[in-house]
Design a protein around this motif. Sequence first.
Motif, PDB file in Angstrom:
ATOM      1  N   ARG A  54       0.832  -1.205   0.000  1.00 42.32           N
ATOM      2  CA  ARG A  54       0.000   0.000   0.000  1.00 42.32           C
ATOM      3  C   ARG A  54       0.870   1.260   0.000  1.00 42.32           C
ATOM      4  O   ARG A  54       0.570   2.229  -0.710  1.00 42.32           O
ATOM      5  CB  ARG A  54      -0.920  -0.014   1.220  1.00 42.32           C
ATOM      6  N   ALA A  55       1.951   1.239   0.785  1.00 43.98           N
ATOM      7  CA  ALA A  55       2.860   2.394   0.804  1.00 43.98           C
ATOM      8  C   ALA A  55       3.519   2.603  -0.555  1.00 43.98           C
ATOM      9  O   ALA A  55       3.740   3.739  -0.980  1.00 43.98           O
ATOM     10  CB  ALA A  55       3.918   2.196   1.880  1.00 43.98           C
ATOM     11  N   ALA A  56       3.820   1.495  -1.254  1.00 41.09           N
ATOM     12  CA  ALA A  56       4.431   1.611  -2.582  1.00 41.09           C
ATOM     13  C   ALA A  56       3.479   2.266  -3.571  1.00 41.09           C
ATOM     14  O   ALA A  56       3.881   3.107  -4.385  1.00 41.09           O
ATOM     15  CB  ALA A  56       4.867   0.240  -3.075  1.00 41.09           C
ATOM     16  N   HIS A  57       2.205   1.902  -3.507  1.00 36.85           N
ATOM     17  CA  HIS A  57       1.207   2.510  -4.397  1.00 36.85           C
ATOM     18  C   HIS A  57       1.071   4.011  -4.119  1.00 36.85           C
ATOM     19  O   HIS A  57       0.942   4.813  -5.044  1.00 36.85           O
ATOM     20  CB  HIS A  57      -0.146   1.826  -4.212  1.00 36.85           C
ATOM     21  N   ALA A  58       1.087   4.366  -2.827  1.00 40.07           N
ATOM     22  CA  ALA A  58       0.849   5.761  -2.455  1.00 40.07           C
ATOM     23  C   ALA A  58       2.105   6.615  -2.504  1.00 40.07           C
ATOM     24  O   ALA A  58       2.023   7.839  -2.405  1.00 40.07           O
ATOM     25  CB  ALA A  58       0.258   5.810  -1.040  1.00 40.07           C
ATOM     26  N   SER A  59       3.267   6.001  -2.668  1.00 40.65           N
ATOM     27  CA  SER A  59       4.526   6.741  -2.592  1.00 40.65           C
ATOM     28  C   SER A  59       4.660   7.750  -3.721  1.00 40.65           C
ATOM     29  O   SER A  59       4.297   7.478  -4.873  1.00 40.65           O
ATOM     30  CB  SER A  59       5.704   5.759  -2.631  1.00 40.65           C
ATOM     31  N   ALA A  60       5.231   8.901  -3.376  1.00 44.49           N
ATOM     32  CA  ALA A  60       5.498   9.936  -4.391  1.00 44.49           C
ATOM     33  C   ALA A  60       6.859   9.771  -5.050  1.00 44.49           C
ATOM     34  O   ALA A  60       7.260  10.617  -5.850  1.00 44.49           O
ATOM     35  CB  ALA A  60       5.408  11.316  -3.748  1.00 44.49           C
ATOM     36  N   ALA A  61       7.576   8.686  -4.727  1.00 47.30           N
ATOM     37  CA  ALA A  61       8.879   8.450  -5.362  1.00 47.30           C
ATOM     38  C   ALA A  61       8.714   8.381  -6.867  1.00 47.30           C
ATOM     39  O   ALA A  61       7.843   7.682  -7.383  1.00 47.30           O
ATOM     40  CB  ALA A  61       9.484   7.141  -4.837  1.00 47.30           C
ATOM     41  N   SER A  62       9.567   9.088  -7.593  1.00 44.06           N
ATOM     42  CA  SER A  62       9.463   9.073  -9.057  1.00 44.06           C
ATOM     43  C   SER A  62      10.312   7.989  -9.698  1.00 44.06           C
ATOM     44  O   SER A  62      10.183   7.737 -10.889  1.00 44.06           O
ATOM     45  CB  SER A  62       9.838  10.446  -9.629  1.00 44.06           C
ATOM     46  N   ILE A  63      11.196   7.362  -8.901  1.00 44.34           N
ATOM     47  CA  ILE A  63      11.971   6.218  -9.384  1.00 44.34           C
ATOM     48  C   ILE A  63      11.845   5.116  -8.335  1.00 44.34           C
ATOM     49  O   ILE A  63      12.069   5.355  -7.147  1.00 44.34           O
ATOM     50  CB  ILE A  63      13.467   6.553  -9.599  1.00 44.34           C
ATOM     51  N   LEU A  64      11.475   3.922  -8.764  1.00 42.24           N
ATOM     52  CA  LEU A  64      11.214   2.834  -7.834  1.00 42.24           C
ATOM     53  C   LEU A  64      11.912   1.568  -8.314  1.00 42.24           C
ATOM     54  O   LEU A  64      11.796   1.181  -9.479  1.00 42.24           O
ATOM     55  CB  LEU A  64       9.714   2.588  -7.727  1.00 42.24           C
ATOM     56  N   ILE A  65      12.649   0.923  -7.409  1.00 39.24           N
ATOM     57  CA  ILE A  65      13.231  -0.383  -7.686  1.00 39.24           C
ATOM     58  C   ILE A  65      12.245  -1.438  -7.202  1.00 39.24           C
ATOM     59  O   ILE A  65      11.803  -1.403  -6.047  1.00 39.24           O
ATOM     60  CB  ILE A  65      14.582  -0.561  -6.976  1.00 39.24           C
ATOM     61  N   ALA A  66      11.887  -2.363  -8.071  1.00 32.41           N
ATOM     62  CA  ALA A  66      10.889  -3.378  -7.740  1.00 32.41           C
ATOM     63  C   ALA A  66      11.128  -4.625  -8.587  1.00 32.41           C
ATOM     64  O   ALA A  66      11.999  -4.644  -9.465  1.00 32.41           O
ATOM     65  CB  ALA A  66       9.480  -2.839  -7.969  1.00 32.41           C
ATOM     66  N   ARG A  67      10.351  -5.648  -8.328  1.00 33.70           N
ATOM     67  CA  ARG A  67      10.413  -6.881  -9.125  1.00 33.70           C
ATOM     68  C   ARG A  67       9.575  -6.725 -10.384  1.00 33.70           C
ATOM     69  O   ARG A  67       8.583  -5.985 -10.415  1.00 33.70           O
ATOM     70  CB  ARG A  67       9.916  -8.072  -8.302  1.00 33.70           C
ATOM     71  N   SER A  68       9.930  -7.487 -11.413  1.00 33.92           N
ATOM     72  CA  SER A  68       9.205  -7.423 -12.685  1.00 33.92           C
ATOM     73  C   SER A  68       7.731  -7.761 -12.508  1.00 33.92           C
ATOM     74  O   SER A  68       6.866  -7.171 -13.179  1.00 33.92           O
ATOM     75  CB  SER A  68       9.842  -8.384 -13.693  1.00 33.92           C
ATOM     76  N   ALA A  69       7.421  -8.701 -11.614  1.00 33.19           N
ATOM     77  CA  ALA A  69       6.033  -9.109 -11.416  1.00 33.19           C
ATOM     78  C   ALA A  69       5.153  -7.974 -10.896  1.00 33.19           C
ATOM     79  O   ALA A  69       3.928  -8.013 -11.064  1.00 33.19           O
ATOM     80  CB  ALA A  69       5.976 -10.288 -10.448  1.00 33.19           C
ATOM     81  N   ASP A  70       5.749  -6.968 -10.292  1.00 37.50           N
ATOM     82  CA  ASP A  70       4.991  -5.851  -9.735  1.00 37.50           C
ATOM     83  C   ASP A  70       4.992  -4.623 -10.636  1.00 37.50           C
ATOM     84  O   ASP A  70       4.444  -3.586 -10.261  1.00 37.50           O
ATOM     85  CB  ASP A  70       5.574  -5.469  -8.368  1.00 37.50           C
ATOM     86  N   ALA A  71       5.595  -4.734 -11.809  1.00 42.71           N
ATOM     87  CA  ALA A  71       5.824  -3.547 -12.642  1.00 42.71           C
ATOM     88  C   ALA A  71       4.531  -2.863 -13.053  1.00 42.71           C
ATOM     89  O   ALA A  71       4.396  -1.639 -12.940  1.00 42.71           O
ATOM     90  CB  ALA A  71       6.644  -3.924 -13.870  1.00 42.71           C
ATOM     91  N   ASP A  72       3.551  -3.624 -13.546  1.00 41.94           N
ATOM     92  CA  ASP A  72       2.342  -2.998 -14.093  1.00 41.94           C
ATOM     93  C   ASP A  72       1.589  -2.200 -13.038  1.00 41.94           C
ATOM     94  O   ASP A  72       1.137  -1.085 -13.292  1.00 41.94           O
ATOM     95  CB  ASP A  72       1.434  -4.072 -14.698  1.00 41.94           C
TER      96      ASP A  72
END
Length: 335
Positions: A54-72
């Motif tokens: 939930r924090a990742a969805h709401a984050s204002a970060a303009s660059i995010l490191i994540a897994r490919s499965a979560d990209a969309d």
Amino acid sequence: MGRAVAQPLATGQIAEKLDCTLRGDATVMVRSVAALDSAVDGDLAFFSDNKHRRAAHASAASILIARSADADELARSPLGPRVLLLHPAPHLAFAGALELLFPAITLVPGVAASAVVHATAEVRGAKIGDMATVGAGSRVGVGTSVASHCSIGDNVVIGTDCVIHAGVRIGSGTKIGDRCVIQSGAVIGSDGFGFQPTRQGWQKVQQVGFVVIGNDVEIGANTTIDRGAIDDTVIGNGVKIDNLVQIGHNCRIGDHTAIAGCVGIAGSAIIGARCMLGGAAMVNGHLSICDDVVVSGGTLVAASINTPGRYTGVFPSTEHRTWTKIAAGLRRSAR
């Protein structure tokens, strides 16, 4: 609150060096790094744990490191489209990004020519003792006394009428308010205990936050306060800390809280105002203690405390044979 300024790097450069798959504009520059919930436009953050989704969805970060499965699902932030750096181990990739963005600083002994020292604090006079060093860009306020064999890193700010006793080490970027007392041997702004496991061993996670200390704070001898991993470690106004206390990275201690000797506070714990922690109490990381809580000596706080009051989690000592009978009864009652 302080924010570390990154060495200018474009997202495309970071992706290439860390073997990430880039999704988005390769020319976007990283301004700094931040936790998901404190990031702003231009910040780099990472997402690797589902409990922070939930924090990742709401984050204002303009660059995010994540897994490919979560990209969309993470491609957009509240500010619009974001750049994604996709990696199978986001935390490990983030550790690599910190090394690229914040190269280690080589410390040079002595008093830097560019150090800013107040006129009343002569480098080898009564206010700053022999063998003390002051880093470039640091500022020492009026009436502050820095004793011998102290080390003050670059860009440290110390307020007025402070007393820094012999042998204190204050790391780069630390900010200390007015009328503070730091006893001998204290270390403020050392690296937090941040390591990421890999198949080859432990990968150090660069610590790029600072320590911010309010006014009228006293810190005991040989106490250590770690700099933040990303956000700052914050000690509020009027806090009193005894000897041999360990405060981990990203902790926040509320105003006028008192902490007795040998207390250990793990990283990212939040302790409210006017609390009292008895000697040798232990506080687990990533929990919170509300205002006006008293923790008895030797107590382990393993979960958040949301109601003011006194909390105790230890048995007083007794004769050994009596204790073994009590322990045996506890085991039977747990079956």
